[in-house]
Design a protein around this motif. Structure first.
Motif, PDB file in Angstrom:
ATOM      1  N   VAL A  83      42.034   2.060 -24.725  1.00 10.93           N
ATOM      2  CA  VAL A  83      40.756   2.723 -25.054  1.00 10.93           C
ATOM      3  C   VAL A  83      40.640   2.896 -26.573  1.00 10.93           C
ATOM      4  CG1 VAL A  83      39.430   4.862 -24.800  1.00 10.93           C
ATOM      5  CG2 VAL A  83      40.569   3.871 -22.811  1.00 10.93           C
ATOM      6  N   HIS A  84      41.726   3.333 -27.210  1.00 11.85           N
ATOM      7  CA  HIS A  84      41.735   3.545 -28.656  1.00 11.85           C
ATOM      8  C   HIS A  84      41.494   2.225 -29.402  1.00 11.85           C
ATOM      9  CE1 HIS A  84      44.257   5.179 -32.300  1.00 11.85           C
ATOM     10  NE2 HIS A  84      43.080   4.752 -32.658  1.00 11.85           N
ATOM     11  N   TRP A  85      42.207   1.172 -28.986  1.00 12.97           N
ATOM     12  CA  TRP A  85      42.024  -0.152 -29.608  1.00 12.97           C
ATOM     13  C   TRP A  85      40.576  -0.638 -29.452  1.00 12.97           C
ATOM     14  CZ3 TRP A  85      40.880  -4.185 -26.146  1.00 12.97           C
ATOM     15  CH2 TRP A  85      40.702  -5.443 -26.753  1.00 12.97           C
ATOM     16  N   ALA A  87      37.857   1.136 -28.996  1.00 14.20           N
ATOM     17  CA  ALA A  87      36.936   1.944 -29.814  1.00 14.20           C
ATOM     18  C   ALA A  87      37.077   1.611 -31.305  1.00 14.20           C
ATOM     19  CB  ALA A  87      37.211   3.431 -29.586  1.00 14.20           C
ATOM     20  N   ASP A  88      38.302   1.289 -31.737  1.00 11.12           N
ATOM     21  CA  ASP A  88      38.526   0.935 -33.155  1.00 11.12           C
ATOM     22  C   ASP A  88      37.995  -0.458 -33.470  1.00 11.12           C
ATOM     23  OD1 ASP A  88      39.829   3.285 -33.548  1.00 11.12           O
ATOM     24  OD2 ASP A  88      41.743   2.424 -34.202  1.00 11.12           O
ATOM     25  N   THR A  89      37.980  -1.349 -32.477  1.00 11.38           N
ATOM     26  CA  THR A  89      37.775  -2.779 -32.744  1.00 11.38           C
ATOM     27  C   THR A  89      36.392  -3.299 -32.370  1.00 11.38           C
ATOM     28  OG1 THR A  89      40.127  -2.963 -32.176  1.00 11.38           O
ATOM     29  CG2 THR A  89      38.933  -5.025 -32.450  1.00 11.38           C
ATOM     30  N   HIS A 109      37.722   9.817 -37.095  1.00 14.01           N
ATOM     31  CA  HIS A 109      39.104  10.304 -37.125  1.00 14.01           C
ATOM     32  C   HIS A 109      39.928   9.583 -38.191  1.00 14.01           C
ATOM     33  CE1 HIS A 109      42.952  11.830 -35.864  1.00 14.01           C
ATOM     34  NE2 HIS A 109      43.401  10.595 -35.671  1.00 14.01           N
ATOM     35  N   HIS A 110      39.635   8.307 -38.434  1.00 12.27           N
ATOM     36  CA  HIS A 110      40.381   7.569 -39.454  1.00 12.27           C
ATOM     37  C   HIS A 110      40.050   8.063 -40.854  1.00 12.27           C
ATOM     38  CE1 HIS A 110      40.650   4.196 -36.306  1.00 12.27           C
ATOM     39  NE2 HIS A 110      41.655   5.032 -36.207  1.00 12.27           N
ATOM     40  N   ILE A 111      38.822   8.539 -41.042  1.00 15.65           N
ATOM     41  CA  ILE A 111      38.433   9.045 -42.371  1.00 15.65           C
ATOM     42  C   ILE A 111      38.889  10.493 -42.541  1.00 15.65           C
ATOM     43  CG2 ILE A 111      36.488   9.353 -43.969  1.00 15.65           C
ATOM     44  CD1 ILE A 111      34.901   7.406 -42.131  1.00 15.65           C
ATOM     45  N   LEU A 202      51.969   5.804 -38.537  1.00 12.98           N
ATOM     46  CA  LEU A 202      51.964   4.347 -38.727  1.00 12.98           C
ATOM     47  C   LEU A 202      50.612   3.750 -38.364  1.00 12.98           C
ATOM     48  CD1 LEU A 202      55.514   3.584 -37.274  1.00 12.98           C
ATOM     49  CD2 LEU A 202      54.832   3.537 -39.680  1.00 12.98           C
ATOM     50  N   HIS A 203      49.896   4.397 -37.436  1.00 11.21           N
ATOM     51  CA  HIS A 203      48.537   3.908 -37.109  1.00 11.21           C
ATOM     52  C   HIS A 203      47.559   4.217 -38.247  1.00 11.21           C
ATOM     53  CE1 HIS A 203      45.014   2.725 -34.869  1.00 11.21           C
ATOM     54  NE2 HIS A 203      44.460   3.882 -35.161  1.00 11.21           N
ATOM     55  N   HIS A 204      47.825   5.335 -38.942  1.00 14.92           N
ATOM     56  CA  HIS A 204      46.934   5.743 -40.036  1.00 14.92           C
ATOM     57  C   HIS A 204      47.367   5.123 -41.361  1.00 14.92           C
ATOM     58  CE1 HIS A 204      44.418   8.678 -37.893  1.00 14.92           C
ATOM     59  NE2 HIS A 204      45.492   8.873 -37.149  1.00 14.92           N
TER      60      HIS A 204
HETATM   61 ZN   LIG Z   1      42.536   4.318 -34.552  1.00 15.01          ZN
END
Ligand SMILES: [Zn+2]
Ligand SMILES: [Zn+2]
Length: 258
Positions: A83-85, A87-89, A109-111, A202-204
């Motif tokens: 789900v995360h991938w 939404a990010d992609t 969330h990334h910002i 590591l994801h951030h």
């Molecule tokens: Zn993400």
């Protein structure tokens, strides 16, 4: 001051702290769904587990629960990663339904990774409860029409554990971003039963395309090694579904050519 200018001012309030300064709340209908499903979820979870384990006990298959627990934890981690991938992609904040409820929170969330720390319990887990309640409702219905099936009972225990791990995911994710998580949260993180902050960081970190699993992160090393998400993207590109980045590039090339 217009809403967009006001938002921009608020966005710039704390650019390096991880907090946006924006207080965002769900609309009344979404909020009602979040609160009501947060109340219904534990009831349906309890009923599913009680009925399914009772059936396994009658069939002398209760030992299968020992197998269902790790499967539930790994399954929840996999669901969180996929789900995360996605939404990010894929898609954008303007995509109907999933744009505002799924894509936007992950991209923001990334910002501003610490905004999640300001969410209360319902705001943190409510979105997932909305999706988990129909799944658990379906499980109850299937057990009602197929009361003798041991394999169905085992599957229901696994699915119920996957849903509870998935519902808890954003709480574990929130703990991973908190400066001072509770003693219990720190112990769970140290024992790697839930997402560990350094692991999630590591994801951030550039190139921001790894470590998507955020329940406990157990699957991240394996999925990175087999390039699971890159292969999935390649497969989807092959069938004509392009990533948001590829779409932006294509559109900017078209605009430049014009
Ligand atoms: Zn993400
Ligand atoms: Zn995060």
């Amino acid at each position: 001051m217009s809403a967009s200018v006001k938002d921009k001012v608020l966005l710039e309030r704390n650019p390096s702290s991880g907090y946006s300064g924006i207080e965002e709340h769900s609309g009344p209908w979404h909020s009602f769904l979040e609160y009501s499903t947060c109340l219904v979820f534990p009831v349906l979870f309890g009923l599913n587990v009680h009925w399914a384990t009772s059936r396994l006990y009658e069939l002398e298959l209760l030992w299968l629960v020992a197998l269902a627990i790790p499967l539930g934890a790994v399954g929840g981690d996999l669901v969180s990663g996929v789900v995360h991938w996605a939404a990010d992609t894929y898609c954008s904040e303007k995509t109907p339904v999933v744009g505002p409820s799924l894509v936007k929170p992950f991209r923001m969330h990334h910002i501003y990774p610490r905004d999640i720390c300001r969410h209360n319990l319902v705001e943190t887990v409510g979105n997932v409860c909305i999706l988990a309640v129909p799944v658990l409702g379906l499980c109850l219905y299937l057990m009602w029409i197929m009361p003798q099936s041991g394999w169905l009972a085992f599957t229901v225990v696994c699915v119920a554990l996957v849903t509870v791990a998935t519902v808890a995911t954003n709480q574990f994710h929130k703990w991973a971003h908190q400066e001072h998580p509770s003693t219990v949260a720190r112990w769970l993180q140290r024992t790697r039963l839930v997402l560990e902050p350094a692991h999630h960081q590591l994801h951030h970190t550039e190139p921001f395309n790894k470590h998507y699993c955020i329940t406990n992160g157990w699957l991240n090393p394996l999925l990175n090694k087999i390039q699971f998400f890159r292969r999935l993207e390649a497969t989807l590109t092959f069938v004509g579904i392009e990533t948001a980045k590829a779409k932006d590039k294509r559109l900017s090339r078209t605009t430049t050519a014009e």
